[in-house]
Design a protein around this motif. Structure first.
Motif, PDB file in Angstrom:
ATOM      1  N   THR A  18       0.826  -1.212   0.000  1.00  0.00           N
ATOM      2  CA  THR A  18       0.000   0.000   0.000  1.00  0.00           C
ATOM      3  C   THR A  18       0.854   1.254   0.000  1.00  0.00           C
ATOM      4  O   THR A  18       0.607   2.190  -0.769  1.00  0.00           O
ATOM      5  CB  THR A  18      -0.925   0.009   1.235  1.00  0.00           C
ATOM      6  OG1 THR A  18      -1.709  -1.180   1.247  1.00  0.00           O
ATOM      7  CG2 THR A  18      -1.848   1.213   1.205  1.00  0.00           C
ATOM      8  N   THR A  19       1.879   1.282   0.858  1.00  0.00           N
ATOM      9  CA  THR A  19       2.732   2.469   0.986  1.00  0.00           C
ATOM     10  C   THR A  19       3.472   2.772  -0.305  1.00  0.00           C
ATOM     11  O   THR A  19       3.509   3.923  -0.766  1.00  0.00           O
ATOM     12  CB  THR A  19       3.739   2.272   2.138  1.00  0.00           C
ATOM     13  OG1 THR A  19       3.035   1.974   3.342  1.00  0.00           O
ATOM     14  CG2 THR A  19       4.572   3.529   2.338  1.00  0.00           C
ATOM     15  N   ILE A  31       1.026   4.095  -2.988  1.00  0.00           N
ATOM     16  CA  ILE A  31       0.675   5.510  -2.806  1.00  0.00           C
ATOM     17  C   ILE A  31       1.849   6.395  -3.208  1.00  0.00           C
ATOM     18  O   ILE A  31       1.687   7.394  -3.925  1.00  0.00           O
ATOM     19  CB  ILE A  31       0.286   5.786  -1.343  1.00  0.00           C
ATOM     20  CG1 ILE A  31      -1.021   5.061  -1.003  1.00  0.00           C
ATOM     21  CG2 ILE A  31       0.139   7.281  -1.089  1.00  0.00           C
ATOM     22  CD1 ILE A  31      -1.396   5.143   0.457  1.00  0.00           C
ATOM     23  N   THR A  90       2.830   3.469 -12.389  1.00  0.00           N
ATOM     24  CA  THR A  90       1.789   3.072 -11.437  1.00  0.00           C
ATOM     25  C   THR A  90       0.971   1.902 -11.970  1.00  0.00           C
ATOM     26  O   THR A  90       0.488   1.059 -11.197  1.00  0.00           O
ATOM     27  CB  THR A  90       0.859   4.258 -11.144  1.00  0.00           C
ATOM     28  OG1 THR A  90       1.657   5.369 -10.730  1.00  0.00           O
ATOM     29  CG2 THR A  90      -0.114   3.937 -10.055  1.00  0.00           C
ATOM     30  N   GLY A  92      -3.003   0.675  -3.200  1.00  0.00           N
ATOM     31  CA  GLY A  92      -2.085   1.794  -2.989  1.00  0.00           C
ATOM     32  C   GLY A  92      -1.924   2.637  -4.245  1.00  0.00           C
ATOM     33  O   GLY A  92      -1.936   3.883  -4.183  1.00  0.00           O
ATOM     34  N   LEU A 120      -5.004   4.728  -4.728  1.00  0.00           N
ATOM     35  CA  LEU A 120      -5.039   5.882  -3.823  1.00  0.00           C
ATOM     36  C   LEU A 120      -4.083   6.972  -4.294  1.00  0.00           C
ATOM     37  O   LEU A 120      -4.398   8.165  -4.226  1.00  0.00           O
ATOM     38  CB  LEU A 120      -4.668   5.441  -2.403  1.00  0.00           C
ATOM     39  CG  LEU A 120      -5.708   4.610  -1.659  1.00  0.00           C
ATOM     40  CD1 LEU A 120      -5.125   4.085  -0.351  1.00  0.00           C
ATOM     41  CD2 LEU A 120      -6.957   5.451  -1.383  1.00  0.00           C
ATOM     42  N   GLY A 121      -2.891   6.543  -4.762  1.00  0.00           N
ATOM     43  CA  GLY A 121      -1.930   7.521  -5.266  1.00  0.00           C
ATOM     44  C   GLY A 121      -2.450   8.264  -6.483  1.00  0.00           C
ATOM     45  O   GLY A 121      -2.370   9.490  -6.566  1.00  0.00           O
ATOM     46  N   SER A 180      -5.342  10.621  -5.588  1.00  0.00           N
ATOM     47  CA  SER A 180      -4.948  11.922  -5.058  1.00  0.00           C
ATOM     48  C   SER A 180      -4.637  12.901  -6.181  1.00  0.00           C
ATOM     49  O   SER A 180      -4.898  14.116  -6.059  1.00  0.00           O
ATOM     50  CB  SER A 180      -3.713  11.756  -4.151  1.00  0.00           C
ATOM     51  OG  SER A 180      -2.602  11.280  -4.879  1.00  0.00           O
TER      52      SER A 180
END
Length: 224
Positions: free
Chosen positions: A119-120, A123, A154, A212, A215-216, A219
Motif C-alpha cells: 500500500t505504501t 501511494i 503506477t 495503494g 489511492l496515489g 490523489s
C-alpha cells in the motif's frame, strides 16, 4: 429439584450443540467443507450445505481432492491414500501434518508486512508518477505535485510487486500462528503452512499494491 434443573439444562445444551454439529470434509488444499454427508459412493463425497445467506444446496467433492471426513459424532474416516501415480507421494501421517500446516496458515497467517509495504509503495509511486520535475530548457515550467499526467509506472507496479512477493523466500513461521507447537517438529507441517502462506501473501500483494496505486492516482485526480 435443583439437580433436576441442572440435568435438564445440560440435556438442552447438548441437544442444541448436536443440532448445530455438522460433518466436515477436510480437503487436500487445507480448506474444510461443512455440511451433511449424504453419500460416499462412486468415488465422490456428496453433501448438503448451507450458504452464508441461508440457502441449502447439494454438492459433491471427488475423493482425490479429500483427505478425510470428520463426522458430527467425532469419528474420522480417512479418504486419502498414498499413491504416487496420482501425485499422492506422502504417507497418511505425513499428509495429515501437511494438512494441519495448511489449515493453520488459512486461519492465522496475516502477511501484514506485505500489505503495508504494498500500500505504501503504491501511494508513493502514484504521487511520484504524477510529480512535475520541471523542464530545464523552460524555466517557466515550475516543479510541483499533480501537474503532470500519470505514466506507466503506477499501472505496472502491482504486477511487479506481486511477482516479487510470489518468488520471495517462504514466509517465516510465527509461534502465534501455530495451533500446536509440537507440529513444528514435522517438516511436512512447515511445508503445508508455507504453501498456503505464500499463496495468501501473493494475493494480498496484488490487492494492496493495486489499492495503494489507486489511492496515489486518486490523489492526483482529486487535488490537481
Amino acid at each position: 429439584m435443583l439437580k433436576n434443573k441442572q440435568v435438564l439444562v445440560f440435556v438442552l445444551l447438548f441437544a442444541a450443540i448436536s443440532l448445530k454439529a455438522q460433518d466436515k470434509v477436510n480437503l487436500l488444499n487445507g480448506k474444510v467443507l461443512e455440511g451433511t454427508v449424504t453419500s460416499t459412493a462412486d468415488e465422490k463425497i456428496s453433501l448438503t450445505m448451507t450458504s452464508k445467506k441461508g440457502k441449502v444446496f447439494d454438492t459433491y467433492i471427488e475423493n482425490y481432492r479429500a483427505f478425510s471426513i470428520l463426522s458430527k459424532d467425532g469419528s474420522e474416516t480417512i479418504i486419502y491414500k498414498q499413491d504416487s501415480t496420482i501425485g499422492n507421494f506422502l504417507t497418511v501421517p505425513d499428509m495429515q501434518f501437511y494438512l494441519l500446516g495448511e489449515q493453520d496458515a488459512y486461519k492465522n497467517y496475516r502477511p501484514m508486512g506485505t500489505m503495508i509495504l504494498g500500500t505504501t509503495l503504491g501511494i508513493g509511486l502514484g504521487i511520484f508518477d504524477t510529480y512535475n520535475f520541471g523542464d530545464p530548457a523552460d524555466p517557466t515550467v515550475a516543479k510541483g505535485f499533480f501537474k503532470s499526467g500519470p505514466g506507466f509506472l503506477t499501472i505496472f507496479y502491482p504486477f511487479i510487486f506481486t511477482a516479487i512477493a510470489g518468488i520471495a523466500p517462504r514466509p517465516q513461521l510465527d509461534i502465534h500462528n501455530i495451533s500446536n507447537r509440537n507440529n513444528l517438529n514435522s517438516e511436512h507441517f512447515i511445508q503445508g503452512f508455507a504453501r498456503v502462506a505464500r499463496f495468501k501473501r501473493t494475493i494480498r500483494a496484488f490487492v494492496f499494491s493495486f489499492a495503494g496505486s489507486a489511492l496515489g492516482l486518486g490523489s492526483y485526480y482529486l487535488f490537481r
